[in-house]
Scaffold this active site. Structure first.
Site, PDB file in Angstrom:
ATOM      1  N   TYR A   8      -2.001  -0.076  10.084  1.00  0.00           N
ATOM      2  CA  TYR A   8      -2.168  -0.730   8.601  1.00  0.00           C
ATOM      3  C   TYR A   8      -0.793  -0.520   8.082  1.00  0.00           C
ATOM      4  CZ  TYR A   8      -3.695  -1.098   4.069  1.00  0.00           C
ATOM      5  OH  TYR A   8      -3.935  -1.478   2.583  1.00  0.00           O
ATOM      6  N   SER A  43       0.811  -1.284   0.032  1.00  0.00           N
ATOM      7  CA  SER A  43      -0.088   0.032   0.007  1.00  0.00           C
ATOM      8  C   SER A  43       0.952   1.241  -0.073  1.00  0.00           C
ATOM      9  CB  SER A  43      -0.867  -0.162   1.173  1.00  0.00           C
ATOM     10  OG  SER A  43      -1.583   1.233   1.618  1.00  0.00           O
TER      11      SER A  43
HETATM   12  P1  NAD Z   1     -11.129  -5.824   0.410  1.00  0.00           P
HETATM   13  O1  NAD Z   1     -11.603  -5.631   2.047  1.00  0.00           O
HETATM   14  O2  NAD Z   1     -12.565  -5.325  -0.474  1.00  0.00           O
HETATM   15  O3  NAD Z   1     -10.803  -7.081   0.262  1.00  0.00           O
HETATM   16  C1  NAD Z   1     -10.095  -7.996   1.156  1.00  0.00           C
HETATM   17  C2  NAD Z   1     -10.887  -9.509   1.191  1.00  0.00           C
HETATM   18  O4  NAD Z   1      -9.997 -10.243   1.856  1.00  0.00           O
HETATM   19  C3  NAD Z   1     -12.158  -9.349   1.653  1.00  0.00           C
HETATM   20  O5  NAD Z   1     -13.083  -9.982   0.950  1.00  0.00           O
HETATM   21  C4  NAD Z   1     -12.096 -10.321   3.022  1.00  0.00           C
HETATM   22  O6  NAD Z   1     -13.188 -11.058   3.356  1.00  0.00           O
HETATM   23  C5  NAD Z   1     -10.680 -11.017   2.516  1.00  0.00           C
HETATM   24  N1  NAD Z   1      -9.967 -11.457   3.698  1.00  0.00           N
HETATM   25  C6  NAD Z   1      -9.485 -10.782   4.762  1.00  0.00           C
HETATM   26  N2  NAD Z   1      -8.816 -11.475   5.551  1.00  0.00           N
HETATM   27  C7  NAD Z   1      -8.799 -12.309   5.302  1.00  0.00           C
HETATM   28  C8  NAD Z   1      -8.018 -13.740   5.801  1.00  0.00           C
HETATM   29  N3  NAD Z   1      -7.475 -13.782   6.994  1.00  0.00           N
HETATM   30  N4  NAD Z   1      -8.320 -15.022   5.090  1.00  0.00           N
HETATM   31  C9  NAD Z   1      -9.098 -15.014   3.985  1.00  0.00           C
HETATM   32  N5  NAD Z   1      -9.720 -13.862   3.457  1.00  0.00           N
HETATM   33  C10 NAD Z   1      -9.710 -12.700   4.294  1.00  0.00           C
HETATM   34  O7  NAD Z   1     -10.110  -4.825   0.267  1.00  0.00           O
HETATM   35  P2  NAD Z   1      -9.717  -4.390  -1.305  1.00  0.00           P
HETATM   36  O8  NAD Z   1      -9.753  -2.733  -1.449  1.00  0.00           O
HETATM   37  O9  NAD Z   1     -10.195  -5.166  -2.229  1.00  0.00           O
HETATM   38  O10 NAD Z   1      -7.999  -4.726  -0.887  1.00  0.00           O
HETATM   39  C11 NAD Z   1      -7.366  -5.693  -1.494  1.00  0.00           C
HETATM   40  C12 NAD Z   1      -5.921  -5.703  -1.073  1.00  0.00           C
HETATM   41  O11 NAD Z   1      -5.136  -4.407  -1.400  1.00  0.00           O
HETATM   42  C13 NAD Z   1      -5.843  -5.513   0.393  1.00  0.00           C
HETATM   43  O12 NAD Z   1      -4.464  -6.262   0.888  1.00  0.00           O
HETATM   44  C14 NAD Z   1      -5.462  -3.971   0.759  1.00  0.00           C
HETATM   45  O13 NAD Z   1      -4.693  -3.929   1.980  1.00  0.00           O
HETATM   46  C15 NAD Z   1      -4.692  -3.483  -0.361  1.00  0.00           C
HETATM   47  N6  NAD Z   1      -4.775  -2.058  -0.763  1.00  0.00           N
HETATM   48  C16 NAD Z   1      -6.232  -1.625  -1.249  1.00  0.00           C
HETATM   49  C17 NAD Z   1      -6.284  -0.285  -1.570  1.00  0.00           C
HETATM   50  C18 NAD Z   1      -7.682   0.426  -2.166  1.00  0.00           C
HETATM   51  O14 NAD Z   1      -7.529   1.523  -2.132  1.00  0.00           O
HETATM   52  N7  NAD Z   1      -8.569  -0.276  -2.216  1.00  0.00           N
HETATM   53  C19 NAD Z   1      -4.826   0.649  -1.450  1.00  0.00           C
HETATM   54  C20 NAD Z   1      -3.916  -0.198  -1.002  1.00  0.00           C
HETATM   55  C21 NAD Z   1      -3.829  -1.374  -0.659  1.00  0.00           C
END
Ligand code: NAD
Length: 333
Positions: A152, A127
């Site tokens: 985070y 991130s």
């Molecule tokens: P999201 O919460 O929509 O998706 C994450 C999914 O992972 C969820 O469906 C959740 O149920 C599942 N999950 C969480 N912990 C789990 C576990 N222990 N075992 C199995 N499943 C699990 O989030 P997102 O926005 O799609 O983010 C995806 C990735 O990208 C994450 O790692 C997040 O930190 C990273 N990220 C996202 C953004 C953004 O702007 N959306 C920015 C930087 C980084």
């Protein structure tokens, strides 16, 4: 190719899984469907984005090492795209264990399994939060003095430190993907753009944290999934045991006030706003240096904020989505 996507019912994971399947790959997902925000939204993503491609999602928690190992051994993927995590910077201190479990334990479990099973490529979500309140104009992967300001962000940087130690001298290559504020259809209801679009469509109140000066390098989800796919192909050209991190961002920051203006112009009604104090875990500014991304794959995100927001607005305005927007926002922790 056979690919495994963790967090497959999540925002980015579901969009990525659908793209990979549309390209003709065999895709399998893992997701715990946790309650950080509405599991119904996750099920609806599965129904709309995954089921049409016949993508099977194993429902369990990656903190279960035995189950993780068993599932990966059965699937034998060519690449793992590890996107499951606890996202967002605002979880209260008393619930920090969610970051520890879902970002540290889950990451270590799937990574250990990938190395043990000799999965050729392991790509994982990091991130822009790892940069904290960096004062650089654009944030570069070469900056070794970065200091996250949120728990985070610290867990994401910890993953980047842990990963090379796991993969060196192994048959696995690893790549951390530093995403910059990803937005788009089927997005996350805890994010400002999602709440803004809901308020613009339904005429509800939007709570603005701070004066709106904070700037974000917004990146449209289709750009993210396309870059991930390209970075996976490029990773094949690196030697076994290789590990690196790459920024994926649009390279052009916009303020929250800019975003409010863009969304207001797409709505017929005036936006109702409440202002609250800004959150100390929110960084003031993010901007990706995308030189490394371009050098690796020859391209960078191209969808500008105005057209990306238009596409997200159109998605959110569909009756079957619009009717759920507010309940999804209320479901967030
Ligand atoms: P999201 O919460 O929509 O998706 C994450 C999914 O992972 C969820 O469906 C959740 O149920 C599942 N999950 C969480 N912990 C789990 C576990 N222990 N075992 C199995 N499943 C699990 O989030 P997102 O926005 O799609 O983010 C995806 C990735 O990208 C994450 O790692 C997040 O930190 C990273 N990220 C996202 C953004 C953004 O702007 N959306 C920015 C930087 C980084």
């Amino acid at each position: 190719m056979r690919y495994l996507v963790t967090g497959a019912a999540g925002f980015i994971g579901s969009n990525l899984a659908a793209r990979l399947a549309a390209l003709g790959h065999e895709v399998v997902g893992i997701d715990s469907f946790n309650t950080y925000y509405s599991p119904e939204l996750k099920l609806l993503r599965k129904k709309n984005l995954l089921d049409p491609h016949g993508i099977n999602v194993h429902e369990f928690d990656l903190c279960d090492l035995n189950r993780t190992s068993q599932v990966v051994r059965d699937i034998k993927p060519d690449s793992i795209f590890h996107l499951a995590a606890q996202p967002g910077v605002r979880i209260p201190l008393g619930s920090s264990n969610l970051y520890v479990q879902n970002n540290l334990v889950a990451h270590a479990n799937i990574l250990q399994t990938a190395v043990e099973c000799e999965v050729p490529n392991f790509l994982y979500a990091s991130s822009s939060s790892v940069y904290g309140n960096s004062t650089a104009d654009t944030f570069s992967e070469n900056d070794n003095s970065i200091q996250p300001i949120s728990i985070y962000g610290a867990t994401k940087l910890a993953n980047e430190i842990l990963t090379p130690a796991f993969v060196k001298r192994s048959n696995t290559r690893a790549r951390g993907l530093r995403f910059f504020t990803v937005y788009g259809p089927w997005g996350r209801p805890d994010m400002a753009y999602f709440r803004l679009i809901e308020a613009a469509i339904n005429g509800t109140n939007f709570t603005k944290f701070g004066g709106g000066e904070i700037k974000r390098d917004f990146t449209f989800v289709d750009d993210i999934t396309s870059m991930i796919e390209s970075l996976n192909r490029q990773l094949n050209e690196t030697p076994k045991g290789h590990s690196d991190v790459v920024n994926i961002g649009g390279g052009k920051p916009y303020s929250l006030n800019d975003l409010i203006e863009i969304i207001t112009t797409k709505s017929d009604s005036k936006l109702n706003m409440k202002v609250q104090e800004s959150n100390p875990n929110d960084t003031k500014y993010t901007s990706a240096n995308v030189e490394k991304l371009i050098s690796l794959v020859g391209e960078k995100p191209e969808v500008d904020l105005n057209s990306g927001v238009s596409r997200t607005f159109a998605w959110a305005s569909q009756p079957e989505v619009k009717q759920h927007l507010l309940e999804w926002i209320k479901s967030t922790i």
